[in-house]
Enzyme design. Sequence first.
Site, mmCIF file in Angstrom:
data_model
loop_
_atom_site.group_PDB
_atom_site.id
_atom_site.type_symbol
_atom_site.label_atom_id
_atom_site.label_comp_id
_atom_site.label_asym_id
_atom_site.label_seq_id
_atom_site.Cartn_x
_atom_site.Cartn_y
_atom_site.Cartn_z
ATOM 1 C CB SER A 187 -8.532 0.486 5.609
ATOM 2 O OG SER A 187 -9.278 1.669 5.665
ATOM 3 C CE LYS A 207 -3.910 1.935 2.662
ATOM 4 N NZ LYS A 207 -4.820 1.699 3.794
ATOM 5 C CB SER A 261 -8.348 3.334 2.664
ATOM 6 O OG SER A 261 -7.450 2.754 3.606
#
Lengths: 480, 97
Positions: A177, A78, A153
């Site tokens: 997330s 990420k 997310s």
Amino acid sequence: MSTPLSITDLHTEFNNGSKKPSELIEEILSNIEQSNPEINAYTEVFADEARVQAQELDHKQKAGQELRLLEGVPMSIKDAILIDGKKTTASSLMLEPYTAVYDATVIKKLREAGVIFVGKTNLDEFAMGSSTENSAFGPTKNPVDPARVPGGSSGGSAASVAGSMALASLGSDTGGSIRQPAALTGVVGLKPTYGRVSRFGLIAMASSLDQIGPFTNTSLDAAYLLQAIEGHDELYATSATLTPEQLLDIPKIKEAKVSQMTIGLPKEYFIDGIDPEIRTSIDQVIATYTSLGVTFKEITLPYSQYAIPTYYILMPAEVSSNLARFDGIRYGLSKAEEAENLLDVYKKSRMEGFGDESTRRILLGTYVLSSGYYDAYYSKAKQIQALIRRDFEQAFSEVDAILTPTTPHTAFKLGEKTNDPISMYLEDIFTVATNIAGIPGISIPAPTKGLPIGFQLMTKHFDENSLLTLGNAYEQTVKI
Amino acid sequence: MKSSDVKHLADLAYITVPDEQQTAFEQDFEGILEHIATLTEVSEEVDTLPQYYHQTLREDIQQPRNPAFSSDIHDKLLKGMPETENDYLVVKTILTK
């Protein structure tokens, strides 16, 4: 030749010579080339470095040396986690020019374990969102159905694993997330206990809630990766020193029987309005565990109904503080050239650098922390956080784990909720209490005839051994 | 919440928020604050002070350089800046008097 689904499979194939690390990397890079233009899971791909690292492992394999378990595992990261020398943007224009000058602790550990970093993945700006539509670099789409969101997310990380563009990924979870996108894309997503994994090198969103964790295809793979990244870090004060019992025990996770275990079903999570498709799927999961001898018991988590409003006070309060550092002076985007004075530099840089959702949360956080409102909002939310934690402590005195759906429904369409913040915030209704209490949670794919569905397991603080034992037992039974 | 309140918050947070966005945020915040207001239903109070089990602060001793930073951190930082001079970072002049 197909890409192996698990780290265990890959390890076997590497060490019996049926697959070369460079062959796997070429498959992954080919998948990225084919899928990423549409899916937009990656913001940057490290093709050349991945090839060089894989070729070095080819030589090791050819020399007859055994490859370690994580050597050659292609992983995505990420883009809120720092990799030395690589751009780290948090999918924000604010950090678009920023290049990291050191490795996050989790990256350092995985690098030492021999993982190959394939690239950085897209996210909702500064990890704020539940659909990965808030990225400055365009939305990520769900590989299962590109008309739909992958969740967020960490949507890019989930999509990279679900779309066979990586074998595993690292994401971060502040209110769901990791688990929510894992559920919406059909992969495993693990949020460890707060403090189990160092956050050194993770761009902070809400520091008391953020935690780094893995996306994988199986619970056992999640266990392998967690074992590689867990433990105290002298560079990070909130990382915990684990007792021997708390450290992950992989043989135990693989072999332990679950027949003596009791799982709680919180009545507040199984309300009438739940999507019938999800209810049916969760019933099948319960039936599978029952066939393994697991006992189920109805429990109550009375304060969990206040988890979302509590979260939307605590989180933006911390966001407004953490994002204050982005001022156009120290790093990232700067509008100094166009500014008339210092205050103007701050205001213009922050206006240009932050997207709508980040600005919304910064303002909300500023409001709840402001004089006259602090007690009514922030102090109240801290009270309820303590009550939510107490609920879980009482529940875990009666049961070994808690099972719920991960999400209230399956993946929604792109654009469906972008103009309705509250509707978007409610996407995390089943996941945020875990972060507020600081306990571990995992989302595992549940049976479905259509879009992916996930079920969530939670255990007490630092009891990831029970969590992953239950996850692995389920997957072994349904043969994932 | 009024539009002027949004502007005040934006000033406190050092962000310029255009007028049309102030109106949109005003509507968003009304809905969000209404949702958050459900917390007033809770009357039970508990101790929220953190429970410390051990001393969390290190002894005050000089530490070696941060091991996360590679030996060439100095060069990397200089290389990442748009302008440098004699091993120093050159930044914009922000105060003229």
